[in-house]
Motif scaffolding. Structure first.
Motif, PDB file in Angstrom:
ATOM      1  N   ILE A 175       0.833  -1.211   0.000  1.00  0.00           N
ATOM      2  CA  ILE A 175       0.000   0.000   0.000  1.00  0.00           C
ATOM      3  C   ILE A 175       0.861   1.252   0.000  1.00  0.00           C
ATOM      4  O   ILE A 175       0.575   2.223  -0.701  1.00  0.00           O
ATOM      5  CB  ILE A 175      -0.966  -0.010   1.207  1.00  0.00           C
ATOM      6  N   PHE A 176       1.944   1.251   0.776  1.00  0.00           N
ATOM      7  CA  PHE A 176       2.830   2.415   0.889  1.00  0.00           C
ATOM      8  C   PHE A 176       3.920   2.417  -0.186  1.00  0.00           C
ATOM      9  O   PHE A 176       4.782   3.280  -0.195  1.00  0.00           O
ATOM     10  CB  PHE A 176       3.470   2.451   2.280  1.00  0.00           C
ATOM     11  N   ARG A 177       3.908   1.440  -1.058  1.00  0.00           N
ATOM     12  CA  ARG A 177       4.907   1.281  -2.111  1.00  0.00           C
ATOM     13  C   ARG A 177       6.327   1.185  -1.550  1.00  0.00           C
ATOM     14  O   ARG A 177       7.293   1.702  -2.129  1.00  0.00           O
ATOM     15  CB  ARG A 177       4.806   2.413  -3.133  1.00  0.00           C
ATOM     16  N   THR A 217      10.461   5.708   0.512  1.00  0.00           N
ATOM     17  CA  THR A 217      10.745   7.120   0.289  1.00  0.00           C
ATOM     18  C   THR A 217       9.432   7.878   0.203  1.00  0.00           C
ATOM     19  O   THR A 217       8.393   7.304  -0.113  1.00  0.00           O
ATOM     20  CB  THR A 217      11.532   7.347  -1.015  1.00  0.00           C
ATOM     21  N   GLY A 218       9.504   9.158   0.486  1.00  0.00           N
ATOM     22  CA  GLY A 218       8.315   9.994   0.395  1.00  0.00           C
ATOM     23  C   GLY A 218       8.302  11.050   1.472  1.00  0.00           C
ATOM     24  O   GLY A 218       9.281  11.243   2.205  1.00  0.00           O
ATOM     25  N   ALA A 219       7.182  11.722   1.590  1.00  0.00           N
ATOM     26  CA  ALA A 219       7.013  12.772   2.585  1.00  0.00           C
ATOM     27  C   ALA A 219       7.140  12.196   3.993  1.00  0.00           C
ATOM     28  O   ALA A 219       6.829  11.018   4.224  1.00  0.00           O
ATOM     29  CB  ALA A 219       5.650  13.439   2.413  1.00  0.00           C
ATOM     30  N   VAL A 229       6.064   8.406   5.697  1.00  0.00           N
ATOM     31  CA  VAL A 229       6.997   7.506   6.379  1.00  0.00           C
ATOM     32  C   VAL A 229       6.563   7.296   7.821  1.00  0.00           C
ATOM     33  O   VAL A 229       6.564   6.169   8.321  1.00  0.00           O
ATOM     34  CB  VAL A 229       8.439   8.051   6.304  1.00  0.00           C
ATOM     35  N   ASP A 230       6.149   8.369   8.493  1.00  0.00           N
ATOM     36  CA  ASP A 230       5.692   8.259   9.883  1.00  0.00           C
ATOM     37  C   ASP A 230       4.478   7.338  10.001  1.00  0.00           C
ATOM     38  O   ASP A 230       4.401   6.509  10.913  1.00  0.00           O
ATOM     39  CB  ASP A 230       5.342   9.637  10.456  1.00  0.00           C
ATOM     40  N   SER A 231       3.534   7.454   9.083  1.00  0.00           N
ATOM     41  CA  SER A 231       2.338   6.590   9.100  1.00  0.00           C
ATOM     42  C   SER A 231       2.722   5.132   8.900  1.00  0.00           C
ATOM     43  O   SER A 231       2.198   4.236   9.568  1.00  0.00           O
ATOM     44  CB  SER A 231       1.359   7.019   8.007  1.00  0.00           C
ATOM     45  N   PHE A 232       3.656   4.879   7.981  1.00  0.00           N
ATOM     46  CA  PHE A 232       4.141   3.528   7.737  1.00  0.00           C
ATOM     47  C   PHE A 232       4.765   2.958   9.007  1.00  0.00           C
ATOM     48  O   PHE A 232       4.499   1.814   9.388  1.00  0.00           O
ATOM     49  CB  PHE A 232       5.158   3.558   6.590  1.00  0.00           C
ATOM     50  N   LEU A 233       5.576   3.755   9.685  1.00  0.00           N
ATOM     51  CA  LEU A 233       6.243   3.293  10.900  1.00  0.00           C
ATOM     52  C   LEU A 233       5.256   2.963  12.010  1.00  0.00           C
ATOM     53  O   LEU A 233       5.423   1.969  12.715  1.00  0.00           O
ATOM     54  CB  LEU A 233       7.249   4.342  11.384  1.00  0.00           C
TER      55      LEU A 233
END
Length: 86
Positions: free
Chosen positions: A19-21, A37-39, A43-47
């Motif tokens: 989903i987060f690529r 990579t990204g904003a 990244v924070d949401s993924f973590l």
């Protein structure tokens, strides 16, 4: 991001990564290493989601930028080298 988990949590980690690529950089019997990579918010949401699925190790580089090449064609990376050789 390295995450250690088993069973259903492993499948969920892969689903969230998709989903987060995020790209799977390495995999082991009980862990994955993802590159993302990204904003910062992305990244924070993924973590946050990954931390709920298992033990995580994180390495962040912060903001990194590099100038893009000439849009007219491929850059000549060897230009000027012959001029500096004896």
């Amino acid at each position: 991001v390295k995450i250690a988990n088993e069973g259903a949590a492993r499948r969920e980690a892969l689903r969230i990564a998709d989903i987060f690529r995020a790209r799977v950089v390495d995999t082991g019997v009980d862990s994955f290493i993802f590159s993302l990579t990204g904003a910062s918010e992305k990244v924070d949401s993924f973590l946050v989601l990954m931390r709920n699925l298992g033990e995580t190790e994180i390495a962040r580089s912060g903001v990194v930028a590099i100038k893009r090449g000439d849009k007219r064609g491929k850059p000549n990376l060897l230009a000027g080298i012959a001029e500096h050789q004896d």
